[in-house]
Design an enzyme around this catalytic site. Structure first.
Site, mmCIF file in Angstrom:
data_model
loop_
_atom_site.group_PDB
_atom_site.id
_atom_site.type_symbol
_atom_site.label_atom_id
_atom_site.label_comp_id
_atom_site.label_asym_id
_atom_site.label_seq_id
_atom_site.Cartn_x
_atom_site.Cartn_y
_atom_site.Cartn_z
ATOM 1 C CE LYS A 35 5.717 3.091 -4.644
ATOM 2 N NZ LYS A 35 5.264 1.795 -5.192
ATOM 3 C CB SER A 110 2.243 2.983 -7.524
ATOM 4 O OG SER A 110 2.954 1.999 -6.770
ATOM 5 C CB SER A 134 4.107 -0.613 -8.192
ATOM 6 O OG SER A 134 2.760 -0.277 -8.211
HETATM 7 N N1 GLN Z 1 -1.603 -1.109 -10.249
HETATM 8 C C1 GLN Z 1 -1.686 -2.004 -9.137
HETATM 9 C C2 GLN Z 1 -2.523 -1.388 -8.033
HETATM 10 O O1 GLN Z 1 -2.898 -0.265 -8.153
HETATM 11 C C3 GLN Z 1 -0.313 -2.362 -8.639
HETATM 12 C C4 GLN Z 1 0.247 -1.399 -7.676
HETATM 13 C C5 GLN Z 1 1.504 -1.837 -7.009
HETATM 14 O O2 GLN Z 1 2.170 -2.776 -7.450
HETATM 15 N N2 GLN Z 1 1.806 -1.171 -5.894
HETATM 16 O O3 GLN Z 1 -2.807 -2.039 -7.054
#
Ligand code: GLN
Length: 458
Positions: A35, A110, A134
């Site tokens: 990532k 994400s 994510s």
């Molecule tokens: N959807 C959550 C957020 O936007 C989790 C994101 C993540 O785990 N990086 O914070």
């Protein structure tokens, strides 16, 4: 919707928009992508304008550990800085789910680029980050294994922080044996990361798990938190969960309902903590210390201009929310969230049989009716069409509701893996089941995920 995908001015390498930058292959047992919020010597953008020309001078510890045996072939698309649940908040265009031929569906997020690259067979595994789901969400949407370790188990050194008290590096694979192999390489204490799980805790966990396994003799207790059975769960995922329960019972395990009442507060708690930490982390991104300089007039205008241009809309909103949460005006919102978080951990400790080896290392195995693992869906619904997602996103609360299944484990620092149970009558999985366990019990959680899949998908 298409405008958002097609109007991108930045290049992605593949038709799913999963890989942002390719890296020359150096050979290695498995190909992987990381990532793009994980530093490697080279371009690391977090899918944001503000870091679009940022070159890291060093590799993150996780990249360094993998350098010897594995082949980093690219950096993966993401929601800017890890903020989002669909991989649509990115300057490179929304990531497209490779499982669907007929239309464009989201991957979840994400770490959507990391999941899509594995699902499209561009690599054997990928690294993502999981702050509140994510890694588990896109793995679930793309029919893959997605594992978030216990907090501190894998080094965060060289990972651009979103919310450092929640951030973990996670792994996404098609095969569980690859997952275990990669985790074994990354599962190391790192003195560069002040939150790395110390070696003595790792040893204590291993011993305690051995005792627990001996006592259980292959038959475990699985809990289903009643607070997680929310009305938004689709019938299909409830049906899948019932199949898993049936199989666990067939195999001689016990399945019981449990209650973790503060799970109900996890969305507000998580967003108060995550945005507060993000707003202070991102203050260094001003185009002067870090980030692209857009050559504004100077003074305050420079910082305001660089930040307004450099951060996407979701990031800007969250910085505002975070600044509010840590301000006196909010009535100490942040500190109250930290208290609820402690309460969630306490409630988890009350239901797990294995004592928490950081907070209660002398704990005894007193009540065998307590649970070893939790079994829950990983995501509320199947992947949405990108066009439907964008409509839904306008009501940002709906997007946040989806996280109810993943946030509790993040707040508790617990290990969790999303596993691909096949959809009814089909050969694919677009909605995974999540197995989680007590802090430190990572290998057992992975083993359990492996066993369940082997039994269910035969
Ligand atoms: N959807 C959550 C957020 O936007 C989790 C994101 C993540 O785990 N990086 O914070």
């Amino acid at each position: 919707m298409l405008k958002r995908v097609l109007s991108r001015s930045y290049t992605t390498i593949d038709r799913w928009n999963s890989i942002i930058t390719t890296i020359e292959s150096t050979g290695g047992k498995y190909k992987y992508v990381a990532k793009d919020n994980i530093l490697h010597k080279g371009l690391t953008t977090c899918a944001s304008e503000i870091l679009s020309n940022f070159e890291s001078p060093y590799d993150a510890t996780v990249i360094e550990l993998l350098n010897k045996d594995m082949d980093l072939i690219g950096k993966a698309n993401l929601d800017q800085f890890g903020m989002g649940s669909a991989t649509a908040n990115t300057i490179y265009g929304t990531v497209i789910n490779p499982l669907f031929e007929d239309d464009d569906y989201i991957t979840g997020g994400s770490s959507g680029g990391s999941a899509a690259a594995v699902a499209a067979n561009l690599c054997d595994f990928s690294l993502g980050t999981d702050t509140g789901g994510s890694v588990r969400s896109p793995a679930s949407n793309c029919g893959l294994y997605g594992y978030k370790p216990s907090y501190g188990r894998i080094s965060r050194w060289g990972v651009i922080p979103y919310a450092q008290s929640l951030d973990t590096v996670g792994i996404i694979t098609r095969e569980m044996n690859v997952m275990k192999e990669v985790f074994t390489i990354l599962d190391q204490y790192d003195d560069k990361d002040p939150t790395s799980m110390p070696q003595d805790i790792r040893d204590k966990v291993a011993k305690a798990v051995e005792v627990r396994n001996r006592e259980r003799n292959g038959k475990y207790v699985f809990g289903i938190p009643e607070e997680i059975i929310v009305e938004e769960l689709t019938d299909e995922v409830k049906y899948k969960l019932s199949l898993v329960i049936e199989k666990l019972l067939d195999l001689g395990h016990t399945v019981v309902p449990v209650s973790v009442p503060s799970i109900k507060k996890s969305i507000s708690t998580y967003y108060a903590i995550a945005t507060s930490e993000a707003s202070s982390n991102f203050s260094r991104l001003d185009g002067i210390r870090y980030g692209k300089d857009h050559n504004f007039e100077g003074g305050d205008e420079t910082i305001r201009g660089n930040r307004s241009k450099g951060f996407g809309e979701v990031v800007r909103k969250r910085i505002v929310l975070g600044n509010y949460s840590i301000s006196a005006d909010s009535g100490d919102f942040y500190s109250r969230a930290v208290e609820v978080r402690q309460q969630i951990s306490k409630e988890f400790n009350e239901i797990f049989y294995l004592p928490h080896q950081m907070t209660n290392p002398d704990g005894l195995f007193e009540d065998p009716s307590k649970v070893d693992f939790l079994v829950t869906p990983a995501t509320i619904n199947k992947p949405l069409k990108i066009s439907d997602y964008i409509k839904m996103e306008e009501n940002s609360m709906d997007e946040l509701t989806n996280d109810i299944l993943s946030l509790p484990m993040s707040l508790g620092g617990l290990p969790a893996v999303s596993v691909p149970i096949k959809d009814k009558g089909l050969d694919i999985s677009t909605q995974g089941i999540q197995i989680s366990g007590q802090y430190g019990d990572d290998y057992s959680v992975l083993d359990m995920g492996d066993k369940i899949i082997k039994e269910m998908n035969m």
